[in-house]
Design an enzyme around this catalytic site. Structure first.
Site, mmCIF file in Angstrom:
data_model
loop_
_atom_site.group_PDB
_atom_site.id
_atom_site.type_symbol
_atom_site.label_atom_id
_atom_site.label_comp_id
_atom_site.label_asym_id
_atom_site.label_seq_id
_atom_site.Cartn_x
_atom_site.Cartn_y
_atom_site.Cartn_z
ATOM 1 N N SER A 71 19.440 -5.697 -52.357
ATOM 2 C CA SER A 71 18.157 -4.965 -52.035
ATOM 3 C C SER A 71 17.969 -4.955 -50.406
ATOM 4 C CB SER A 71 17.106 -5.648 -52.737
ATOM 5 O OG SER A 71 17.004 -6.993 -52.075
ATOM 6 N N HIS A 105 18.360 -2.613 -58.481
ATOM 7 C CA HIS A 105 18.300 -1.486 -57.526
ATOM 8 C C HIS A 105 19.500 -0.522 -57.667
ATOM 9 C CE1 HIS A 105 15.135 -2.406 -54.585
ATOM 10 N NE2 HIS A 105 15.324 -3.757 -54.785
ATOM 11 N N LYS A 163 11.296 0.221 -60.628
ATOM 12 C CA LYS A 163 11.679 0.832 -59.420
ATOM 13 C C LYS A 163 12.250 2.180 -59.813
ATOM 14 C CE LYS A 163 13.252 -3.440 -57.069
ATOM 15 N NZ LYS A 163 12.546 -4.447 -58.142
#
Length: 396
Positions: A186, A214, A244
């Site tokens: 990340s 991610h 996310k």
């Protein structure tokens, strides 16, 4: 009344954080967290969000959440194992499993909860965990909670992984051994070498765990880093978030039916926290459907990311080793990174500093997260500000 010892501790340490440039202020967003945001009445171009696909404000997700709330209520009313499992939860889990290419999946209330619950449900005292040294804090905490022996592996160093896997397995000291890694890291945006990891894991009989927080919605046409490498049949745990790229909130683990059955009986956050809200489950389900049916969302993310990264490099910034939309501008000095961020925000670009302990000392940076909802005009405006502020501060 605050105890004197607590008051002294707080005052001394807050001052120390501020003096070292390690204290982060929390800004309040007035309205939605989109490609542009409002803070204290000012419109800013937003490069701080993990909302990769712009789904946090997508009309179809909003509609799905409202309709689910009207059908099921705003809360599930209980933990999953009592009577908090609604059919919308199972529909979401089945959709996740289909998307990730696994037999089943389990949904948690957050990605952090996934790592806290799933790792400790399987790994115990008498086991060993090989962990990449730059793994996310939730992985580190989940490993500590398990009671297993934790062995740090040099970042993305496959020779070090193999050497330590060989040493640990041949010692005969441990009941079972896991290797755990982020799929996409990340802070630097580099991608785990899943194919090489699988080869080593097979050789030494390692359990494999990939935290793809991610990577989900970004890699593998949205299906994640494991799918990008076509290794979904060889990774035991595929963990990810719903907060996310998915754009909602929550987390999940995808894997074999037997693994998911075990986690549903042993993972403590699943057992002792009220279920994911029905609205969140419905919105996350809709998000995955949109990705499956509309590949242009992920394609637009990559188009924007590649454009923004290339222009930043052309201006003269160091963006490190990023292979993904995560775009660090590496400054080094923590105090300068803080100053740089404040200047960017003042000029109209909302990009936050990332400093120790999130990244190693001396690698302070601004992390940019270009997403599918940014227009070319927004990016060009932000790039012009980066050029101006960087020159004023002597960074470029």
């Amino acid at each position: 009344m605050v105890a004197d010892s607590l008051a002294r501790f707080l005052e001394e340490n807050l001052i120390a954080l501020n003096d070292k440039g390690l204290f982060n202020t929390i800004d309040v967003i007035e309205g939605a967290n989109g490609p542009e945001i409002m803070i204290e009445g000012r419109k800013l171009i937003n490069f701080a969000s993990n909302n990769y696909l712009g789904f946090a404000t997508h009309p179809e997700l909003i509609k799905a959440e409202i309709e689910a709330a009207e059908t099921y209520g705003v809360g599930a009313g209980a933990v999953r194992t009592i009577n908090g499992t609604l059919d919308i939860h199972r529909a979401l889990e089945q959709k996740i499993a289909e998307f990730k290419g696994t037999e089943d999946a389990i949904a948690f209330q957050s990605g952090f909860n996934c790592n806290m619950g799933a790792i400790s449900a399987v790994m115990k005292k008498g086991d060993a965990i090989l962990s990449d040294e730059l793994n996310h804090a939730s992985i580190i905490d989940g490993c500590r909670l398990s009671g297993a022996k934790i062995i740090r592996v040099k970042h993305q160093d496959m020779a070090d992984l193999e050497a330590k896997a060989k040493e640990v397995t041949e010692s005969g000291e441990y009941n079972k051994v896991m290797y755990i890694t982020d799929g996409v890291f990340s802070m630097d945006g580099d991608v785990a070498k899943i194919d090489e990891i699988v080869s080593i894991a097979k050789k030494y009989n390692l359990i494999t765990y990939v935290d793809d927080a991610h990577g989900s919605g970004v890699m593998g046409a949205g299906a994640g880093t494991v799918k990008h490498f076509h290794m979904q049949e060889h990774i035991d745990f595929q963990m990810g978030t719903l907060s996310k790229a998915i754009g909602v909130v929550g987390g999940y683990v995808a894997g074999s039916k037997q693994l998911i059955t075990w986690l549903k009986s042993q993972a403590r956050p699943f057992l002792f926290s009220t279920s994911l809200t029905p609205g969140a489950a419905a919105a996350a389900l809709k998000s995955i459907e949109l990705m499956q049916n509309n590949p242009e969302y992920v394609e637009k993310l990559w188009e924007n990311a590649n454009y923004f990264k290339g222009k930043l490099q052309a201006i003269g910034y160091d963006i490190g080793v990023s292979e993904t939309p995560i775009t660090p501008v590496i400054i080094g000095d923590e105090a300068l990174a803080q100053t740089f961020s404040k200047a960017l925000i003042e000029a109209g670009v909302y990009a936050k500093p990332i400093v120790y302990p999130t990244v190693p000392l001396g690698t302070g940076r601004i992390r940019n997260m270009p997403n599918a909802a940014h227009t070319k005009e927004m990016m060009d405006h932000a790039l012009a500000i980066y050029a101006k502020v960087g020159k004023e501060l002597g960074i470029i």
